[in-house]
Design an enzyme around this catalytic site. Structure first.
Site, short mmCIF file in Angstrom:
data_model
loop_
_atom_site.label_atom_id
_atom_site.label_comp_id
_atom_site.label_asym_id
_atom_site.label_seq_id
_atom_site.Cartn_x
_atom_site.Cartn_y
_atom_site.Cartn_z
N ALA A 240 0.88 -1.25 0.00
CA ALA A 240 -0.06 0.10 0.05
C ALA A 240 0.96 1.25 0.14
O ALA A 240 0.63 2.12 -0.91
CB ALA A 240 -0.98 0.01 1.33
N SER B 245 -2.67 -11.29 -5.65
CA SER B 245 -2.54 -11.91 -4.31
C SER B 245 -3.11 -13.42 -4.25
O SER B 245 -3.26 -13.95 -5.36
CB SER B 245 -3.78 -10.92 -3.34
OG SER B 245 -3.47 -11.73 -2.08
N ARG B 246 -2.78 -14.11 -3.05
CA ARG B 246 -3.09 -15.47 -2.99
C ARG B 246 -4.83 -15.55 -3.11
O ARG B 246 -5.03 -16.77 -3.18
CB ARG B 246 -2.39 -16.03 -1.64
CG ARG B 246 -0.93 -16.03 -1.63
CD ARG B 246 -0.53 -16.81 -0.51
NE ARG B 246 1.09 -16.88 -0.41
CZ ARG B 246 1.91 -17.76 -1.16
NH1 ARG B 246 1.14 -18.67 -1.81
NH2 ARG B 246 3.12 -17.72 -0.77
N LYS C 4 13.11 -5.24 0.03
CA LYS C 4 14.21 -5.81 0.76
C LYS C 4 13.49 -6.52 2.13
O LYS C 4 12.50 -6.28 2.44
CB LYS C 4 15.01 -4.56 1.33
CG LYS C 4 14.38 -3.70 2.23
CD LYS C 4 14.14 -4.30 3.81
CE LYS C 4 13.01 -3.49 4.60
NZ LYS C 4 12.92 -4.27 5.80
N ASP D 232 14.88 -7.67 8.99
CA ASP D 232 13.89 -6.57 8.84
C ASP D 232 14.62 -5.19 8.91
O ASP D 232 14.22 -4.35 8.06
CB ASP D 232 12.69 -6.82 9.78
CG ASP D 232 11.50 -6.25 9.16
OD1 ASP D 232 11.12 -5.10 9.52
OD2 ASP D 232 10.91 -6.90 8.31
#
Length: 331
Positions: A17, A36-37, A97, A178
């Site tokens: 988003a 999307s899934r 990333k 992360d």
């Protein structure tokens, strides 16, 4: 390649988003499809951002011949699978990333892109940020002399739910991949590949790192001290020290719009010089602009976010994880 670059977005979470919001700021970019899934998730995202096509599978998005490039925004444990699917379909890829869970998967993606002759780039927005690029130009021009030290920190109190993506080993959880990817990338931008990597961390009961410190050593004598964590706050600043001065980058150093240069002065306190360049949106717009520039130029690799740079950063993260004892399922 048309003047307008047609984007597909793979996944529909918060980062997807944020990226979509920034793409809307670029007049030469158009989001034409999302995958999307589940079809429901894709449709809701498409309605939110006025995207004409929504697909309930990654494969359908990858097969869309009216998509020039796909932004992969899944949790990072799925980056390899999603990016490989798109590359096999001949789609250019900008992958969020960290590029993959480990350097082996990063090398495999690069080889696939090379084999297919398709553009591939890690979405490391810091490497495309105008202010960061100005800082690197000044360092290269000798503004602070020979660099001897780098420091960067990035930490915040994170979730306690073991199923959250930051805590779940199945999702590549932990601070290092992360948040640590940013501090390592900053040091790599300034000093390149280190000759030694030391690391210490506290681990969760699930086996991911919660609070991690790294020291990167260089044969030149330079040292980078880096930290990341999801248990306590840190300023989110970065410093580069040299023989003739220093540079201070304010929070958040990973997407700055200013920095301060202090030049050494005999007998006088160093006088600050302020530098800054406008940032478009949150900061994703600059990596999108670089990807589009490369597509129009017929490049398969960005000179700002090279494949070798991405792999070297992943190798540092691999070594750090080995030092602290973090392994993910399937490794």
């Amino acid at each position: 390649m048309t003047d307008t670059i047609r984007w597909g977005i793979l996944a529909t979470g918060g980062i997807a988003a944020d990226f979509a919001h920034d793409l809307k700021l670029l007049p030469d970019a158009e989001i034409v499809a999302v995958g999307s899934r589940t079809e429901a998730s894709a449709r809701a995202f498409a309605d939110r951002f006025d995207i004409p096509r929504a697909y309930g599978s990654w494969a359908e998005l990858a097969a869309d011949d009216e998509v020039d490039i796909i932004y992969v925004a899944t949790p990072h444990q799925a980056h390899y699978e999603a990016a490989a699917l798109c590359l096999e379909a001949g789609r250019a890829v900008l992958c969020e990333k960290p590029f993959t869970l480990n350097a082996a998967d990063s090398r495999a993606l690069v080889e696939l892109a090379r084999k297919r002759g398709v553009f591939l780039m890690e979405g490391m927005w810091m490497r495309c940020n105008p202010t960061v690029r100005k800082m690197l130009d000044l360092i290269a021009d000798g503004a602070i002399g020979e660099v001897g030290s780098v420091h960067a920190d990035f930490a915040f109190p994170g979730p306690t739910d073991p199923q959250h993506r930051l805590r779940n080993p199945e999702l590549g959880g932990g601070a290092l991949l992360d948040l640590g990817v940013y501090v390592v990338s900053f040091a790599h931008l300034v000093l390149g590949r280190p000759d030694t990597v030391m690391a210490h961390a506290s681990l969760s009961p699930e086996g991911v790192d919660l609070n991690t410190g790294l020291v990167l050593g260089y044969d030149s004598g330079a040292i980078a001290t880096l930290s990341c964590g999801i248990v306590a706050s840190s300023p989110g600043r970065a410093f580069v020290g040299g023989s003739l001065g220093r540079i201070e980058v304010p929070p958040l150093f990973l997407r700055p719009d200013s920095f301060t240069l202090y030049r050494n002065s005999e007998g006088d306190e160093a006088q600050p010089e302020e530098f800054g360049l406008p940032r478009t949106g949150i900061g994703f717009a600059h990596e999108a602009e670089e990807a589009m520039r490369c597509l129009r130029a017929g490049l398969t690799e960005s000179p700002l976010v090279t494949w070798q740079d991405t792999i070297e950063v992943m190798e540092i993260l691999d070594t750090a994880r080995e030092r602290i004892g973090v392994r993910y399922p399937g490794e």
